[in-house]
Design a protein around this motif. Structure first.
Motif, PDB file in Angstrom:
ATOM      1  N   THR A 120       5.631   5.639   5.441  1.00 25.50           N
ATOM      2  CA  THR A 120       6.304   6.723   4.728  1.00 25.50           C
ATOM      3  C   THR A 120       5.444   7.292   3.603  1.00 25.50           C
ATOM      4  OG1 THR A 120       8.487   5.841   5.255  1.00 25.50           O
ATOM      5  CG2 THR A 120       8.350   7.337   3.373  1.00 25.50           C
ATOM      6  N   GLY A 121       4.809   6.435   2.827  1.00 21.91           N
ATOM      7  CA  GLY A 121       3.993   6.925   1.720  1.00 21.91           C
ATOM      8  C   GLY A 121       2.864   7.832   2.172  1.00 21.91           C
ATOM      9  N   SER A 122       2.339   7.573   3.369  1.00 23.09           N
ATOM     10  CA  SER A 122       1.228   8.369   3.892  1.00 23.09           C
ATOM     11  C   SER A 122       1.596   9.839   4.050  1.00 23.09           C
ATOM     12  CB  SER A 122       0.788   7.828   5.256  1.00 23.09           C
ATOM     13  OG  SER A 122       0.694   6.439   5.292  1.00 23.09           O
ATOM     14  N   LEU A 123       2.862  10.112   4.308  1.00 24.22           N
ATOM     15  CA  LEU A 123       3.301  11.451   4.694  1.00 24.22           C
ATOM     16  C   LEU A 123       3.180  12.468   3.571  1.00 24.22           C
ATOM     17  CD1 LEU A 123       6.561  10.369   6.557  1.00 24.22           C
ATOM     18  CD2 LEU A 123       4.229  10.542   7.472  1.00 24.22           C
ATOM     19  N   TYR A 124       3.025  12.011   2.336  1.00 22.08           N
ATOM     20  CA  TYR A 124       3.012  12.939   1.199  1.00 22.08           C
ATOM     21  C   TYR A 124       1.688  13.693   1.060  1.00 22.08           C
ATOM     22  CZ  TYR A 124       7.693  11.605   0.418  1.00 22.08           C
ATOM     23  OH  TYR A 124       9.036  11.454   0.620  1.00 22.08           O
ATOM     24  N   MET A 125       0.791  13.506   2.041  1.00 17.28           N
ATOM     25  CA  MET A 125      -0.343  14.422   2.182  1.00 17.28           C
ATOM     26  C   MET A 125       0.155  15.844   2.413  1.00 17.28           C
ATOM     27  SD  MET A 125      -3.487  12.929   2.230  1.00 17.28           S
ATOM     28  CE  MET A 125      -4.594  13.339   3.566  1.00 17.28           C
ATOM     29  N   VAL A 144       0.780  -1.240   0.000  1.00 10.33           N
ATOM     30  CA  VAL A 144       0.000   0.000   0.000  1.00 10.33           C
ATOM     31  C   VAL A 144       0.811   1.289   0.000  1.00 10.33           C
ATOM     32  CG1 VAL A 144      -1.960  -1.139   1.115  1.00 10.33           C
ATOM     33  CG2 VAL A 144      -0.252   0.019   2.537  1.00 10.33           C
ATOM     34  N   THR A 145       1.993   1.285   0.573  1.00  7.86           N
ATOM     35  CA  THR A 145       2.678   2.554   0.836  1.00  7.86           C
ATOM     36  C   THR A 145       3.102   3.286  -0.430  1.00  7.86           C
ATOM     37  OG1 THR A 145       4.331   3.606   2.277  1.00  7.86           O
ATOM     38  CG2 THR A 145       5.053   1.647   1.043  1.00  7.86           C
ATOM     39  N   TYR A 146       3.398   2.555  -1.499  1.00  8.08           N
ATOM     40  CA  TYR A 146       3.898   3.201  -2.713  1.00  8.08           C
ATOM     41  C   TYR A 146       2.782   3.954  -3.451  1.00  8.08           C
ATOM     42  CZ  TYR A 146       7.681   0.083  -1.482  1.00  8.08           C
ATOM     43  OH  TYR A 146       8.668  -0.569  -0.776  1.00  8.08           O
ATOM     44  N   LEU A 147       1.601   3.377  -3.502  1.00 10.80           N
ATOM     45  CA  LEU A 147       0.480   4.108  -4.084  1.00 10.80           C
ATOM     46  C   LEU A 147       0.105   5.300  -3.211  1.00 10.80           C
ATOM     47  CD1 LEU A 147      -1.678   4.431  -6.267  1.00 10.80           C
ATOM     48  CD2 LEU A 147      -3.127   2.825  -4.996  1.00 10.80           C
ATOM     49  N   GLU A 148       0.264   5.156  -1.892  1.00 13.66           N
ATOM     50  CA  GLU A 148       0.040   6.299  -1.010  1.00 13.66           C
ATOM     51  C   GLU A 148       0.948   7.465  -1.418  1.00 13.66           C
ATOM     52  OE1 GLU A 148      -1.051   5.475   3.422  1.00 13.66           O
ATOM     53  OE2 GLU A 148       0.433   3.984   2.851  1.00 13.66           O
ATOM     54  N   ALA A 149       2.216   7.194  -1.576  1.00 14.28           N
ATOM     55  CA  ALA A 149       3.168   8.253  -1.921  1.00 14.28           C
ATOM     56  C   ALA A 149       2.834   8.877  -3.268  1.00 14.28           C
ATOM     57  CB  ALA A 149       4.591   7.688  -1.937  1.00 14.28           C
ATOM     58  N   VAL A 150       2.514   8.062  -4.245  1.00 11.44           N
ATOM     59  CA  VAL A 150       2.253   8.564  -5.599  1.00 11.44           C
ATOM     60  C   VAL A 150       0.953   9.353  -5.659  1.00 11.44           C
ATOM     61  CG1 VAL A 150       1.773   7.882  -7.986  1.00 11.44           C
ATOM     62  CG2 VAL A 150       3.623   6.771  -6.717  1.00 11.44           C
ATOM     63  N   GLY A 151      -0.134   8.767  -5.145  1.00 12.87           N
ATOM     64  CA  GLY A 151      -1.427   9.438  -5.235  1.00 12.87           C
ATOM     65  C   GLY A 151      -1.439  10.764  -4.506  1.00 12.87           C
ATOM     66  N   ARG A 152      -0.910  10.798  -3.318  1.00 14.66           N
ATOM     67  CA  ARG A 152      -0.942  12.011  -2.506  1.00 14.66           C
ATOM     68  C   ARG A 152      -0.043  13.100  -3.095  1.00 14.66           C
ATOM     69  NH1 ARG A 152      -2.027   9.534   3.517  1.00 14.66           N
ATOM     70  NH2 ARG A 152      -3.358   7.861   2.755  1.00 14.66           N
ATOM     71  N   ILE A 180      -1.532  13.661  12.420  1.00 16.23           N
ATOM     72  CA  ILE A 180      -0.780  14.917  12.362  1.00 16.23           C
ATOM     73  C   ILE A 180       0.558  14.749  11.638  1.00 16.23           C
ATOM     74  CG2 ILE A 180      -1.898  15.978  14.344  1.00 16.23           C
ATOM     75  CD1 ILE A 180       0.618  15.258  15.976  1.00 16.23           C
ATOM     76  N   THR A 181       0.940  13.500  11.353  1.00 11.48           N
ATOM     77  CA  THR A 181       2.129  13.277  10.531  1.00 11.48           C
ATOM     78  C   THR A 181       1.919  13.732   9.086  1.00 11.48           C
ATOM     79  OG1 THR A 181       1.385  11.015  10.134  1.00 11.48           O
ATOM     80  CG2 THR A 181       2.998  11.347  11.896  1.00 11.48           C
ATOM     81  N   TYR A 182       0.683  14.085   8.739  1.00 14.38           N
ATOM     82  CA  TYR A 182       0.423  14.626   7.400  1.00 14.38           C
ATOM     83  C   TYR A 182       0.850  16.090   7.299  1.00 14.38           C
ATOM     84  CZ  TYR A 182      -2.600  10.480   6.807  1.00 14.38           C
ATOM     85  OH  TYR A 182      -3.097   9.202   6.728  1.00 14.38           O
ATOM     86  N   ARG A 183       1.305  16.620   8.402  1.00 14.89           N
ATOM     87  CA  ARG A 183       1.918  17.949   8.453  1.00 14.89           C
ATOM     88  C   ARG A 183       1.061  19.000   7.752  1.00 14.89           C
ATOM     89  NH1 ARG A 183       6.721  14.333   7.914  1.00 14.89           N
ATOM     90  NH2 ARG A 183       7.922  14.565   9.846  1.00 14.89           N
ATOM     91  N   THR A 184       1.625  19.661   6.742  1.00 18.69           N
ATOM     92  CA  THR A 184       0.946  20.818   6.146  1.00 18.69           C
ATOM     93  C   THR A 184      -0.271  20.452   5.311  1.00 18.69           C
ATOM     94  OG1 THR A 184       2.695  20.748   4.451  1.00 18.69           O
ATOM     95  CG2 THR A 184       2.908  22.378   6.207  1.00 18.69           C
TER      96      THR A 184
END
Length: 409
Positions: A361-366, A74-82, A291-295
């Motif tokens: 890690t991928g989640s963070l690209y929000m 899951v993490t790689y699609l998270e990084a790409v999509g976000r 809150i790890t989604y930061r900005t």
């Protein structure tokens, strides 16, 4: 020894005070250059590795203790999509001879190559849309990217890649997500299919539409499912995705303009809170889930600014300056990148203990989602107006500022 410790603590307090000061006034062009630098830095490892077919090979993956998924699925699609959802408006701008345009073109060209690899079963970076529940979420952010920049990110794709994307999105229908903001992910995935001329599943759109309306609690806030939770999900997900989904439905005459206008008004109201959350020094409350989604917490304010729908008392310049202050605090003061430029698990630096059980890690690209106003051209007033104070700066400087109020729509 005690004197040494006291002296060290005093020096540390002084350092924090200095770094927490309101940034000196800069021009809009300087702010824009800074935003571009940060967004390019954030997006580059994801986009360029995907284009080369090395995302899975090179992306380091952090997960918190108790992580509940198989991250490799899951993490790689998270990084790409976000990432795609955040950079899309910027990449949609036309090319010119500026250094900024060169960055945009590099990212756009690479992302188009990467999208083709992401849906090619023979690619080492073929992304998973077909198993697990999490891909419903991150396909939705990819859909958001296509909807925000169709001429830059959808139309240039070759016919085979378009067909493959459509088939991957249809494959998401084998699963249903959680009974909360996830309904919008399913809804916007189907809205994307509708937008590109594929056969949508209207029941998923309608279920999301009805439930989100049912969960409106007032004053610009939606409940995230039947129970209200105090967090940033109104900005991470609910307002931006609902308005984008309604825009597609309005264009296809599947809803009336009054329904779209009401959703937009509610997002504008929420954006007022979003702006008031930014303190004079650029900090904001670290509360709620994710809150790890930061900005990414400021996506609603950013989208309202991109749409040039800011409330009258929030000028484009004041919104720009408020967000710029957040970026300086978050990306200058906090060490949020590792040595190779990937985001690290945390809020202000590496703080893996605060990550939720579903975060990798991928989640963070929000975090890219608040940079949407870069989709406004450099000659727009958002970037050309002189610096202005935002609400909390005025409030804490004993200056006049707009009294807040409750709205009933």
């Amino acid at each position: 020894m005690m004197r040494t410790v006291a002296f060290s603590q005093k020096k540390n307090r002084a350092r924090i005070t200095t770094s927490s000061a309101v940034p000196s006034q800069t021009t809009g062009s300087e702010d824009r250059a800074y935003w571009c630098k940060i967004l390019y830095k954030m997006a580059s490892p994801v986009v360029f590795n995907l284009a080369k077919g090395t995302l899975k090979q090179n992306m380091p993956v952090e997960t918190p203790k108790g992580y509940a998924k198989k991250y490799e699925r899951v993490t790689y699609l998270e990084a790409v999509g976000r990432t795609m959802a955040g950079i899309a408006p910027w990449l949609a701008l036309p090319d010119d001879n500026t250094a900024e345009s060169k960055m945009r073109k590099e990212l756009r060209d690479a992302l188009l190559k990467g999208i083709a690899k992401a849906v090619d079963p023979q690619s080492p970076d073929y992304l998973n849309f077909r198993t697990d529940y999490q891909p419903i979420v991150d396909a939705a952010y990819m859909a958001l990217g296509f909807l925000r920049a169709p001429q830059a990110l959808w139309e240039p794709l070759d016919s085979l890649t378009k067909l493959r994307v459509i088939e991957e999105f249809k494959a998401l229908r084998t699963r249903s997500g959680a009974y909360n903001n996830w309904l919008l992910f399913a809804g916007i995935n189907e809205a994307f299919l509708l937008k590109v001329g594929a056969q949508e599943d209207p029941s998923r759109i309608e279920f999301a539409r009805r439930k989100i309306e049912e969960w409106y609690v007032g004053d610009g806030f939606y409940s995230d499912g039947p129970a209200f939770s105090m967090d940033y999900y109104n900005s991470y997900v609910i307002h931006p995705m609902l308005v984008e989904m309604f825009k597609v439905l309005l264009d296809r005459k599947k809803i009336g303009k009054s329904e779209y206008d009401q959703a937009l008004k509610r997002m504008i109201r929420y954006a007022e809170f979003n702006e008031r959350m930014i303190s004079p020094d650029g900090t904001y409350p670290a509360y709620g889930r994710s809150i790890t989604y930061r900005t990414g917490a400021f996506q609603a304010l950013a989208q309202v600014a991109l749409m040039q729908q800011l409330p009258e008392h929030i000028s484009p310049a004041s919104a720009r300056c408020a967000l710029t202050a957040v970026y300086h605090k978050m990306y200058d003061y906090c060490n949020n990148f590792n040595e190779k430029g990937w985001l690290v698990l945390g809020f202000c630096g590496s703080q893996p203990n605060i990550a939720d059980y579903y975060t990798s890690t991928g989640s963070l690209y929000m975090a890219t989602l608040s940079f949407l106003p870069l989709g406004l051209p450099a000659d727009n007033e958002f970037w050309t107006s002189p610096a202005e104070k935002w609400t909390s700066v005025k409030a804490w400087s004993s200056e006049p500022f707009k009294k807040d109020y409750h709205v009933e729509y």
